[in-house]
Design an enzyme around this catalytic site. Structure first.
Site, PDB file in Angstrom:
ATOM      1  N   GLU A  94       0.830  -1.207   0.000  1.00  0.00           N
ATOM      2  CA  GLU A  94       0.000   0.000   0.000  1.00  0.00           C
ATOM      3  C   GLU A  94       0.859   1.250   0.000  1.00  0.00           C
ATOM      4  O   GLU A  94       1.960   1.262   0.542  1.00  0.00           O
ATOM      5  CB  GLU A  94      -0.922  -0.003   1.227  1.00  0.00           C
ATOM      6  N   CYS A 152       3.364   8.538   1.191  1.00  0.00           N
ATOM      7  CA  CYS A 152       3.934   7.598   2.145  1.00  0.00           C
ATOM      8  C   CYS A 152       4.175   6.298   1.374  1.00  0.00           C
ATOM      9  O   CYS A 152       3.222   5.672   0.898  1.00  0.00           O
ATOM     10  CB  CYS A 152       2.917   7.409   3.268  1.00  0.00           C
ATOM     11  N   CYS A 159       6.180  -6.802   7.281  1.00  0.00           N
ATOM     12  CA  CYS A 159       7.313  -6.309   8.069  1.00  0.00           C
ATOM     13  C   CYS A 159       7.722  -7.381   9.060  1.00  0.00           C
ATOM     14  O   CYS A 159       6.881  -8.131   9.561  1.00  0.00           O
ATOM     15  CB  CYS A 159       6.931  -5.029   8.810  1.00  0.00           C
ATOM     16  N   CYS A 163       5.954  -4.668  15.710  1.00  0.00           N
ATOM     17  CA  CYS A 163       5.528  -3.659  16.690  1.00  0.00           C
ATOM     18  C   CYS A 163       4.066  -3.928  17.032  1.00  0.00           C
ATOM     19  O   CYS A 163       3.246  -4.157  16.131  1.00  0.00           O
ATOM     20  CB  CYS A 163       5.691  -2.251  16.116  1.00  0.00           C
ATOM     21  N   CYS A 166       0.980  -1.947  15.381  1.00  0.00           N
ATOM     22  CA  CYS A 166       1.006  -1.714  13.939  1.00  0.00           C
ATOM     23  C   CYS A 166       0.267  -2.812  13.169  1.00  0.00           C
ATOM     24  O   CYS A 166       0.507  -4.008  13.379  1.00  0.00           O
ATOM     25  CB  CYS A 166       2.469  -1.652  13.488  1.00  0.00           C
ATOM     26  N   CYS A 395      -1.423   6.498   9.980  1.00  0.00           N
ATOM     27  CA  CYS A 395      -0.187   5.873  10.458  1.00  0.00           C
ATOM     28  C   CYS A 395      -0.488   4.607  11.264  1.00  0.00           C
ATOM     29  O   CYS A 395      -1.333   4.616  12.148  1.00  0.00           O
ATOM     30  CB  CYS A 395       0.534   6.892  11.325  1.00  0.00           C
TER      31      CYS A 395
HETATM   32  S1  SF4 Z   1       5.675   0.151  12.876  1.00  0.00           S
HETATM   33 FE1  SF4 Z   1       4.954  -1.587  11.632  1.00  0.00          FE
HETATM   34  S2  SF4 Z   1       5.898  -1.307   9.617  1.00  0.00           S
HETATM   35 FE2  SF4 Z   1       7.011   0.020  11.074  1.00  0.00          FE
HETATM   36  S3  SF4 Z   1       8.726  -1.239  11.807  1.00  0.00           S
HETATM   37 FE3  SF4 Z   1       7.067  -1.584  13.267  1.00  0.00          FE
HETATM   38  S4  SF4 Z   1       5.990  -3.411  12.489  1.00  0.00           S
HETATM   39 FE4  SF4 Z   1       7.257  -2.630  10.818  1.00  0.00          FE
END
Ligand code: SF4
Length: 416
Positions: A94, A152, A159, A163, A166, A395
């Protein structure tokens, strides 16, 4: 079996010249091809009309130009536009277009772009001259903000960093995007913008072309360092898009060895660095960002201090505010202590809810109090307005879902 054709979208300027040489062509022919592929962003060799027919046929036998397909397009009521893109091997990613180019910055007269512009009012001495201090109520009239449009971009499919706040993390790691797939996100956006009618919500709300690029989409850009650096070279090449390096920001969750590598190359790279900090102590950061267990805050900030900054440049610390987790006044006090010796600004991002996460958004009053505490301690601190949250484009919400999102009558959907 014939060998696969070279993807010209993946080649830097130098590599395009080298490729041209393998076909017996002069370096200027390489320049010509690079200009077509990255300056004009054409999708086929056939479109290179100043190459004669024979040369186009020879080139077409050896090379191709891969492009991303636009799989789904969503437009937020605020003009933010999210594109779900499909790679040649069927992976989804995306990218988001944010009109006004402030990535949601509120109350922010000195975002990444403004910092690069000498006309901005400044409270510091520069070149031995005392600046004129412009009263706040006159600043907008004297320094009107040009319309902006921030893109963006994603650097990976999914990923690996996990996190907890996220949505992308829930996908796991798919693969790194190639340099060609990174730059093609910008080309798809520019081509789409070029064809938008004047009354389109994105066009009405911002600039008519991309003015700023932030690597804050899916993935950790420093985890895909080589391809990201190659993409930066392509995007900023004078024969490509000639994009200003000062208008590009790389955001990292804190991969210390890669930040140290970036610090060693920052003078040449000239792009901005943002660090996603999100906690004022290791206990909370360990919980929110598992990478912190490997590279705790002290180590991370030590690496950030190595990044050379010229007098107009600052590191941005991103801080996602989660109700009851990291938004107490004591957190603001501790955060100020951590970063105050680094030339920086702090972007506060009130949590954008998504169904894959247990967190809550703090109240506006708590956000304001956190901001005021940091400001009182001398920090430049801004609150990012949430943009595109009705289409999961804000975000932390990017997840390239395979199925189209629930239809919302307020959000026009266009599936391609
Ligand atoms: S915020 Fe999401 S995309 Fe960014 S490093 Fe952490 S897990 Fe990966």
């Amino acid at each position: 079996m014939s060998s696969p054709r070279t993807n010209l979208r993946d080649l830097t300027h130098e590599e395009t010249r080298a490729f041209a040489a393998t076909l017996g062509l002069e370096p200027w022919r390489g320049d010509q091809i690079f200009r077509w592929v990255h300056g004009r962003a054409v999708d086929s060799v056939e479109e290179m009309t100043d190459l004669n027919k024979k040369l186009r046929a020879e080139l077409g036998e050896q090379a191709e130009i891969a492009r991303l397909g636009i799989d789904l397009e969503q437009i937020s009521r605020d003009g933010t536009r999210k594109l779900r893109l499909k790679t040649a091997d069927g992976r989804m990613l995306e990218t988001v277009l944010i009109p006004d180019g402030d990535a949601g910055a509120e109350d922010d007269a000195t975002d990444e772009t403004a910092e690069a512009e000498p006309a901005e009012p400044d409270s510091e001495f520069r070149g031995g001259r005392k600046p004129v201090v412009v009263p706040e109520h006159l600043q907008h009239a004297l320094f009107p903000q040009r319309p902006k449009l921030t893109q963006c971009v994603s650097s990976q499919v999914g990923c690996a960093l996990d996190c907890t706040f996220c949505a992308t993390a829930k996908l796991g790691f798919g693969r790194n995007l190639t340099a060609g797939e990174i730059v093609d996100q910008v080309y798809r956006a520019e081509i789409l913008l070029r064809d938008l009618p004047a009354d389109d919500p994105t066009r009405r709300a911002g600039a008519s072309h991309i003015t700023n690029i932030v690597f804050m989409g899916m993935g950790e850009p420093l985890h895909n360092y080589a391809n990201v650096v190659r993409a930066l070279g392509i995007l900023t090449d004078p024969m490509g898009q000639d994009f200003s390096r000062r208008r590009i920001t790389l955001s990292t969750a804190g991969l210390v060895p890669a930040i140290e590598k970036f610090a060693g190359e920052a003078t040449a790279l000239q792009v901005n660095l943002a660090v996603s900090l999100n906690a004022s102590n290791d206990r909370v950061r360990d919980e929110l960002m598992p990478i912190n267990k490997k590279y705790p805050i002290a180590r991370l900030l030590e690496a950030v201090r190595k990044v050379p900054l010229d007098r107009r440049r600052r590191v941005t610390f991103e801080y996602v505010l989660l109700d009851g987790v990291n938004d107490a006044i004591e957190d603001a006090v501790a955060l100020a202590k951590l970063v105050r010796s680094i030339p920086c600004k702090v972007n506060l991002i009130p949590w954008n809810p998504h169904p894959l996460s247990p967190y809550r958004r703090p109240t506006d009053a708590r956000v304001k109090a956190f901001q005021e505490e940091l400001r009182a301690r001398g920090l430049a601190v801004y609150v990012r307005r949430s943009r595109g949250d009705d289409i999961d484009a804000a975000c932390g919400q990017l997840a390239a879902k395979a199925a189209p999102p629930t239809e919302n009558p307020l959000v026009p959907l266009r599936t391609r």
